[in-house]
Design a protein around this motif. Structure first.
Motif, PDB file in Angstrom:
ATOM      1  N   PHE A 173       0.793  -1.221   0.000  1.00 27.49           N
ATOM      2  CA  PHE A 173       0.000   0.000   0.000  1.00 27.49           C
ATOM      3  C   PHE A 173       0.831   1.279   0.000  1.00 27.49           C
ATOM      4  O   PHE A 173       0.291   2.368   0.056  1.00 27.49           O
ATOM      5  CB  PHE A 173      -0.971  -0.006   1.189  1.00 27.49           C
ATOM      6  CG  PHE A 173      -2.059  -1.027   1.035  1.00 27.49           C
ATOM      7  CD1 PHE A 173      -3.203  -0.744   0.311  1.00 27.49           C
ATOM      8  CD2 PHE A 173      -1.924  -2.290   1.577  1.00 27.49           C
ATOM      9  CE1 PHE A 173      -4.200  -1.690   0.150  1.00 27.49           C
ATOM     10  CE2 PHE A 173      -2.914  -3.244   1.424  1.00 27.49           C
ATOM     11  CZ  PHE A 173      -4.060  -2.948   0.704  1.00 27.49           C
ATOM     12  N   GLY A 174       2.135   1.164  -0.055  1.00 29.06           N
ATOM     13  CA  GLY A 174       2.998   2.324  -0.222  1.00 29.06           C
ATOM     14  C   GLY A 174       3.669   2.794   1.046  1.00 29.06           C
ATOM     15  O   GLY A 174       3.350   2.374   2.151  1.00 29.06           O
ATOM     16  N   GLY A 175       4.597   3.670   0.857  1.00 28.23           N
ATOM     17  CA  GLY A 175       5.394   4.219   1.947  1.00 28.23           C
ATOM     18  C   GLY A 175       5.646   5.679   1.677  1.00 28.23           C
ATOM     19  O   GLY A 175       4.833   6.320   1.014  1.00 28.23           O
ATOM     20  N   PRO A 176       6.704   6.198   2.177  1.00 24.93           N
ATOM     21  CA  PRO A 176       7.770   5.473   2.860  1.00 24.93           C
ATOM     22  C   PRO A 176       7.430   5.173   4.318  1.00 24.93           C
ATOM     23  O   PRO A 176       6.739   5.944   4.977  1.00 24.93           O
ATOM     24  CB  PRO A 176       8.964   6.427   2.777  1.00 24.93           C
ATOM     25  CG  PRO A 176       8.354   7.784   2.716  1.00 24.93           C
ATOM     26  CD  PRO A 176       7.042   7.615   1.992  1.00 24.93           C
ATOM     27  N   PHE A 177       7.926   4.043   4.797  1.00 28.39           N
ATOM     28  CA  PHE A 177       7.805   3.643   6.193  1.00 28.39           C
ATOM     29  C   PHE A 177       8.761   2.487   6.404  1.00 28.39           C
ATOM     30  O   PHE A 177       8.910   1.634   5.536  1.00 28.39           O
ATOM     31  CB  PHE A 177       6.377   3.200   6.538  1.00 28.39           C
ATOM     32  CG  PHE A 177       6.154   2.987   8.006  1.00 28.39           C
ATOM     33  CD1 PHE A 177       5.971   4.064   8.851  1.00 28.39           C
ATOM     34  CD2 PHE A 177       6.156   1.706   8.543  1.00 28.39           C
ATOM     35  CE1 PHE A 177       5.778   3.877  10.216  1.00 28.39           C
ATOM     36  CE2 PHE A 177       5.969   1.508   9.902  1.00 28.39           C
ATOM     37  CZ  PHE A 177       5.780   2.598  10.741  1.00 28.39           C
ATOM     38  N   SER A 178       9.413   2.466   7.561  1.00 27.75           N
ATOM     39  CA  SER A 178      10.333   1.370   7.840  1.00 27.75           C
ATOM     40  C   SER A 178      10.053   0.785   9.215  1.00 27.75           C
ATOM     41  O   SER A 178       9.428   1.432  10.065  1.00 27.75           O
ATOM     42  CB  SER A 178      11.790   1.830   7.745  1.00 27.75           C
ATOM     43  OG  SER A 178      12.056   2.821   8.708  1.00 27.75           O
ATOM     44  N   VAL A 179      10.508  -0.443   9.399  1.00 30.10           N
ATOM     45  CA  VAL A 179      10.332  -1.162  10.658  1.00 30.10           C
ATOM     46  C   VAL A 179      11.685  -1.705  11.072  1.00 30.10           C
ATOM     47  O   VAL A 179      12.441  -2.202  10.241  1.00 30.10           O
ATOM     48  CB  VAL A 179       9.357  -2.347  10.510  1.00 30.10           C
ATOM     49  CG1 VAL A 179       9.146  -3.050  11.838  1.00 30.10           C
ATOM     50  CG2 VAL A 179       8.042  -1.899   9.927  1.00 30.10           C
ATOM     51  N   ASP A 185       5.049   4.359  -4.320  1.00 25.44           N
ATOM     52  CA  ASP A 185       5.364   2.989  -4.719  1.00 25.44           C
ATOM     53  C   ASP A 185       4.353   1.959  -4.220  1.00 25.44           C
ATOM     54  O   ASP A 185       4.711   0.834  -3.869  1.00 25.44           O
ATOM     55  CB  ASP A 185       6.774   2.595  -4.248  1.00 25.44           C
ATOM     56  CG  ASP A 185       7.849   3.454  -4.893  1.00 25.44           C
ATOM     57  OD1 ASP A 185       7.651   3.855  -6.051  1.00 25.44           O
ATOM     58  OD2 ASP A 185       8.872   3.710  -4.239  1.00 25.44           O
ATOM     59  N   ALA A 186       3.095   2.322  -4.222  1.00 28.23           N
ATOM     60  CA  ALA A 186       2.051   1.381  -3.800  1.00 28.23           C
ATOM     61  C   ALA A 186       1.763   0.380  -4.918  1.00 28.23           C
ATOM     62  O   ALA A 186       1.647   0.758  -6.076  1.00 28.23           O
ATOM     63  CB  ALA A 186       0.782   2.140  -3.440  1.00 28.23           C
TER      64      ALA A 186
END
Length: 185
Positions: free
Chosen positions: A58-64, A168-169
């Motif tokens: 579903f897209g970002g940006p996001f990090s874990v 980038d979803a």
């Protein structure tokens, strides 16, 4: 600090067998409501994989990321620390001060200090209460850390997180009054 300030959410602790979905939902809530990163203490594996999968789809940006040393993570944080706890001061009394401390503009854009938001899973050490710049209560009643995080992020960003553009979803949800529609990209 260089570049754009960051909002990170530290999920402090994980009670095996009890917090499987809760830890994942803390990360998903952080992602959906404007944070840049989730840090899971003692709770890697499928929880981080699920959050990464959602970000990929579903897209970002996001990090874990996962840490086995959450106290060191807090101690080494270079920025503002907010601890969400029902024992803290009411959000209504601290909202403007926290927003000013981290440099959040009226439109919810952050331009100042990096922000670490800490949400607990188990009994939190007294040391964290002392390390936090702000111990914030969404309410002084027992409730969900997921709900606290959602309300806090919405207050921090003044609702602008709801209009976020996702990059980038692979899939996009098309809003509808009835039914479900997901578009593949």
């Amino acid at each position: 600090m260089q570049g754009t300030p960051e909002v990170a959410v530290l999920r402090l602790g994980h009670r095996a067998g009890r917090d499987e979905r809760t830890t994942t939902h803390v990360g998903l809530t952080a992602r959906a409501l404007g944070a840049d990163r989730a840090v899971l203490a003692g709770a890697g594996g499928s929880r981080s994989e699920t959050i990464e999968d959602i970000t990929n789809r579903f897209g970002g940006p996001f990090s874990v990321e996962v840490t086995d040393e959450p106290q060191a993570y807090v101690k080494d944080w270079d920025g503002t620390i907010v601890h969400l706890t029902m024992y803290g001061l009411p959000i209504q009394e601290l909202e403007a001060e926290v927003r000013q401390a981290v440099g959040t503009t009226e439109q919810g854009k952050q331009r100042g200090s990096d922000l670490l938001i800490v949400v607990g899973a188990e009994k939190v050490s007294f040391e964290l209460y002392e390390q936090a710049d702000y111990n914030v209560a969404i309410t002084n009643q027992p409730h969900s850390e997921i709900a606290s995080l959602a309300v806090f992020l919405d207050r921090l960003f003044d609702g602008s997180e709801l209009d976020r553009e996702w990059v980038d979803a692979e899939q996009t949800v098309l809003p509808r009054q009835e039914g479900k529609q997901v578009e593949e990209r």
